[in-house]
Write a protein that holds these residues in place. Structure first.
Motif, mmCIF file in Angstrom:
data_model
loop_
_atom_site.group_PDB
_atom_site.id
_atom_site.type_symbol
_atom_site.label_atom_id
_atom_site.label_comp_id
_atom_site.label_asym_id
_atom_site.label_seq_id
_atom_site.Cartn_x
_atom_site.Cartn_y
_atom_site.Cartn_z
ATOM 1 N N PHE A 224 4.313 7.825 12.904
ATOM 2 C CA PHE A 224 5.207 6.842 12.282
ATOM 3 C C PHE A 224 6.626 7.398 12.319
ATOM 4 O O PHE A 224 6.969 8.266 11.515
ATOM 5 C CB PHE A 224 4.785 6.566 10.840
ATOM 6 N N PRO A 225 7.464 6.946 13.236
ATOM 7 C CA PRO A 225 8.829 7.484 13.373
ATOM 8 C C PRO A 225 9.593 7.465 12.047
ATOM 9 O O PRO A 225 9.591 6.460 11.326
ATOM 10 C CB PRO A 225 9.470 6.533 14.389
ATOM 11 N N GLY A 226 10.216 8.598 11.737
ATOM 12 C CA GLY A 226 11.007 8.699 10.518
ATOM 13 C C GLY A 226 10.223 9.048 9.282
ATOM 14 O O GLY A 226 10.800 9.148 8.192
ATOM 15 N N THR A 227 8.923 9.247 9.406
ATOM 16 C CA THR A 227 8.085 9.573 8.242
ATOM 17 C C THR A 227 7.978 11.090 8.095
ATOM 18 O O THR A 227 7.579 11.772 9.037
ATOM 19 C CB THR A 227 6.681 8.982 8.404
ATOM 20 N N PRO A 228 8.328 11.637 6.947
ATOM 21 C CA PRO A 228 8.239 13.086 6.766
ATOM 22 C C PRO A 228 6.807 13.547 6.541
ATOM 23 O O PRO A 228 6.011 12.867 5.893
ATOM 24 C CB PRO A 228 9.095 13.332 5.518
ATOM 25 N N GLY A 229 6.476 14.721 7.085
ATOM 26 C CA GLY A 229 5.171 15.312 6.849
ATOM 27 C C GLY A 229 5.234 16.313 5.709
ATOM 28 O O GLY A 229 6.280 16.891 5.439
ATOM 29 N N GLY A 230 4.120 16.517 5.028
ATOM 30 C CA GLY A 230 4.070 17.478 3.943
ATOM 31 C C GLY A 230 4.769 17.036 2.679
ATOM 32 O O GLY A 230 5.010 17.842 1.781
ATOM 33 N N VAL A 231 5.109 15.752 2.589
ATOM 34 C CA VAL A 231 5.814 15.203 1.426
ATOM 35 C C VAL A 231 4.981 14.064 0.842
ATOM 36 O O VAL A 231 4.532 13.183 1.584
ATOM 37 C CB VAL A 231 7.208 14.682 1.819
ATOM 38 N N PRO A 232 4.752 14.029 -0.477
ATOM 39 C CA PRO A 232 3.994 12.907 -1.070
ATOM 40 C C PRO A 232 4.699 11.574 -0.835
ATOM 41 O O PRO A 232 5.915 11.458 -1.047
ATOM 42 C CB PRO A 232 3.944 13.264 -2.563
ATOM 43 N N LEU A 233 3.947 10.589 -0.389
ATOM 44 C CA LEU A 233 4.482 9.259 -0.097
ATOM 45 C C LEU A 233 3.801 8.218 -0.975
ATOM 46 O O LEU A 233 2.618 8.342 -1.307
ATOM 47 C CB LEU A 233 4.249 8.902 1.371
ATOM 48 N N HIS A 234 4.555 7.173 -1.326
ATOM 49 C CA HIS A 234 3.969 6.073 -2.100
ATOM 50 C C HIS A 234 2.805 5.446 -1.328
ATOM 51 O O HIS A 234 2.976 5.058 -0.170
ATOM 52 C CB HIS A 234 5.016 4.981 -2.356
ATOM 53 N N PRO A 235 1.637 5.313 -1.916
ATOM 54 C CA PRO A 235 0.531 4.581 -1.275
ATOM 55 C C PRO A 235 0.725 3.081 -1.470
ATOM 56 O O PRO A 235 -0.001 2.421 -2.226
ATOM 57 C CB PRO A 235 -0.706 5.100 -2.007
ATOM 58 N N SER A 236 1.722 2.524 -0.777
ATOM 59 C CA SER A 236 2.139 1.140 -1.052
ATOM 60 C C SER A 236 1.022 0.133 -0.799
ATOM 61 O O SER A 236 0.932 -0.887 -1.493
ATOM 62 C CB SER A 236 3.366 0.793 -0.204
ATOM 63 N N TYR A 237 0.177 0.407 0.192
ATOM 64 C CA TYR A 237 -0.902 -0.537 0.455
ATOM 65 C C TYR A 237 -1.970 -0.464 -0.632
ATOM 66 O O TYR A 237 -2.634 -1.463 -0.920
ATOM 67 C CB TYR A 237 -1.507 -0.277 1.830
ATOM 68 N N ALA A 238 -2.130 0.696 -1.234
ATOM 69 C CA ALA A 238 -3.048 0.789 -2.373
ATOM 70 C C ALA A 238 -2.517 -0.030 -3.539
ATOM 71 O O ALA A 238 -3.299 -0.671 -4.266
ATOM 72 C CB ALA A 238 -3.230 2.247 -2.785
ATOM 73 N N TYR A 239 -1.194 -0.014 -3.740
ATOM 74 C CA TYR A 239 -0.605 -0.850 -4.785
ATOM 75 C C TYR A 239 -0.960 -2.318 -4.543
ATOM 76 O O TYR A 239 -1.277 -3.065 -5.471
ATOM 77 C CB TYR A 239 0.915 -0.711 -4.799
ATOM 78 N N GLU A 240 -0.893 -2.722 -3.262
ATOM 79 C CA GLU A 240 -1.156 -4.128 -2.956
ATOM 80 C C GLU A 240 -2.627 -4.471 -3.135
ATOM 81 O O GLU A 240 -2.966 -5.575 -3.587
ATOM 82 C CB GLU A 240 -0.705 -4.454 -1.528
ATOM 83 N N ILE A 241 -3.507 -3.555 -2.796
ATOM 84 C CA ILE A 241 -4.937 -3.788 -3.017
ATOM 85 C C ILE A 241 -5.209 -4.009 -4.503
ATOM 86 O O ILE A 241 -5.928 -4.934 -4.895
ATOM 87 C CB ILE A 241 -5.769 -2.609 -2.484
ATOM 88 N N VAL A 242 -4.611 -3.159 -5.340
ATOM 89 C CA VAL A 242 -4.783 -3.299 -6.787
ATOM 90 C C VAL A 242 -4.234 -4.639 -7.254
ATOM 91 O O VAL A 242 -4.860 -5.338 -8.070
ATOM 92 C CB VAL A 242 -4.097 -2.136 -7.527
ATOM 93 N N PHE A 243 -3.061 -5.022 -6.734
ATOM 94 C CA PHE A 243 -2.477 -6.312 -7.125
ATOM 95 C C PHE A 243 -3.434 -7.458 -6.813
ATOM 96 O O PHE A 243 -3.671 -8.336 -7.647
ATOM 97 C CB PHE A 243 -1.144 -6.553 -6.411
ATOM 98 N N HIS A 244 -3.987 -7.477 -5.606
ATOM 99 C CA HIS A 244 -4.844 -8.594 -5.210
ATOM 100 C C HIS A 244 -6.154 -8.604 -5.989
ATOM 101 O O HIS A 244 -6.690 -9.680 -6.292
ATOM 102 C CB HIS A 244 -5.101 -8.554 -3.709
ATOM 103 N N LEU A 245 -6.666 -7.443 -6.329
ATOM 104 C CA LEU A 245 -7.874 -7.403 -7.155
ATOM 105 C C LEU A 245 -7.591 -7.933 -8.557
ATOM 106 O O LEU A 245 -8.408 -8.677 -9.128
ATOM 107 C CB LEU A 245 -8.416 -5.973 -7.226
ATOM 108 N N LEU A 246 -6.440 -7.562 -9.110
ATOM 109 C CA LEU A 246 -6.051 -8.098 -10.417
ATOM 110 C C LEU A 246 -5.801 -9.602 -10.338
ATOM 111 O O LEU A 246 -6.161 -10.354 -11.256
ATOM 112 C CB LEU A 246 -4.804 -7.387 -10.931
ATOM 113 N N ALA A 247 -5.180 -10.032 -9.231
ATOM 114 C CA ALA A 247 -4.935 -11.464 -9.052
ATOM 115 C C ALA A 247 -6.246 -12.221 -8.955
ATOM 116 O O ALA A 247 -6.404 -13.298 -9.552
ATOM 117 C CB ALA A 247 -4.100 -11.693 -7.794
#
Length: 231
Positions: A132-155
């Motif tokens: 993924f161009p521009g993505t740093p390695g060894g750095v914690p990243l937001h699991p944004s798709y996990a956030y969306e999975i949780v949103f849809h389950l709550l919805a």
């Protein structure tokens, strides 16, 4: 998953009209065309050795434009088969369930998100980050798709809880779309998508473009003669 939930809602609500499956076909065709068109149009200049047909078949896809295409596909299918009854109450739980499952694939294959200092961040190795161009390695990243999975389950949970209290079928689906639009606009800030204009990503610009239509639908529900939101 979405098809199973839709079929369950049809049986539960005793909506046996066979034309409903034409609506499902319209949603599938419209969603496919909408998602592919957005990915294809994102870069009209063909990449080296990649034809437009190859970009169409293997290029990126957009959930938001897919939803818009599916919505239009249902409207076209209704016109063609003569189905006049509102169907948002059937589609809303199915869409939420389908997106929750579909985002699992994105979570496993796409860039997680922007750097975060939270303890639940996803850390990629240098080799994984290189995909993924521009993505740093060894750095914690937001699991944004996990956030969306949780949103849809709550919805989905909320839609099931509210489906007997909402008097208008279109109110259920419109409420879901409004909630998802607000959530998606916010989560884009930690997703790591390319900035297009004024600090906003293309999905955010798309949502802003859809805002007048969504606002009109919400206003129509709020000013209707009957109580659209509760029995």
């Amino acid at each position: 998953m979405a098809g199973a939930v839709f079929a369950h809602e049809v049986r539960r609500r005793d909506r046996s009209d066979p034309r409903l499956w034409y609506l499902v076909a319209g949603a599938l065709v419209g969603g496919l065309l909408g998602s592919r068109l957005a990915g294809w149009a994102r870069d009209l200049r063909p990449a080296p050795h990649a034809s437009l047909a190859e970009q169409w078949l293997h290029g990126g896809r957009s959930v938001l434009s897919g939803l818009a295409g599916a919505y239009l596909g249902v409207l076209v299918a209704k016109r063609l088969c003569g189905y006049r009854r509102r169907s948002g109450d059937l589609f809303a739980p199915a869409v939420a369930a389908g997106l929750a499952v579909g985002r699992i694939g994105c979570l496993c294959t796409e860039r997680p998100g922007t750097p975060t200092g939270t303890s639940w961040g996803v850390t990629l190795t240098a080799a994984d980050a290189a995909r993924f161009p521009g993505t740093p390695g060894g750095v914690p990243l937001h699991p944004s798709y996990a956030y969306e999975i949780v949103f849809h389950l709550l919805a989905l949970t909320s839609l099931i809880a509210l489906r007997e209290r909402i008097s208008r079928p279109d109110a259920l689906f419109t409420g879901f779309l409004a909630a998802y639009a607000a959530f998606r606009f916010a989560v884009e800030f930690v997703r790591g998508n390319e900035i297009a204009v004024a600090g906003l990503t293309r999905p955010q610009l798309f949502l802003l473009g859809c805002l007048p239509l969504l606002g009109w639908r919400l206003r129509a529900l709020a000013t209707t003669g009957e109580n659209a939101w509760a029995r």
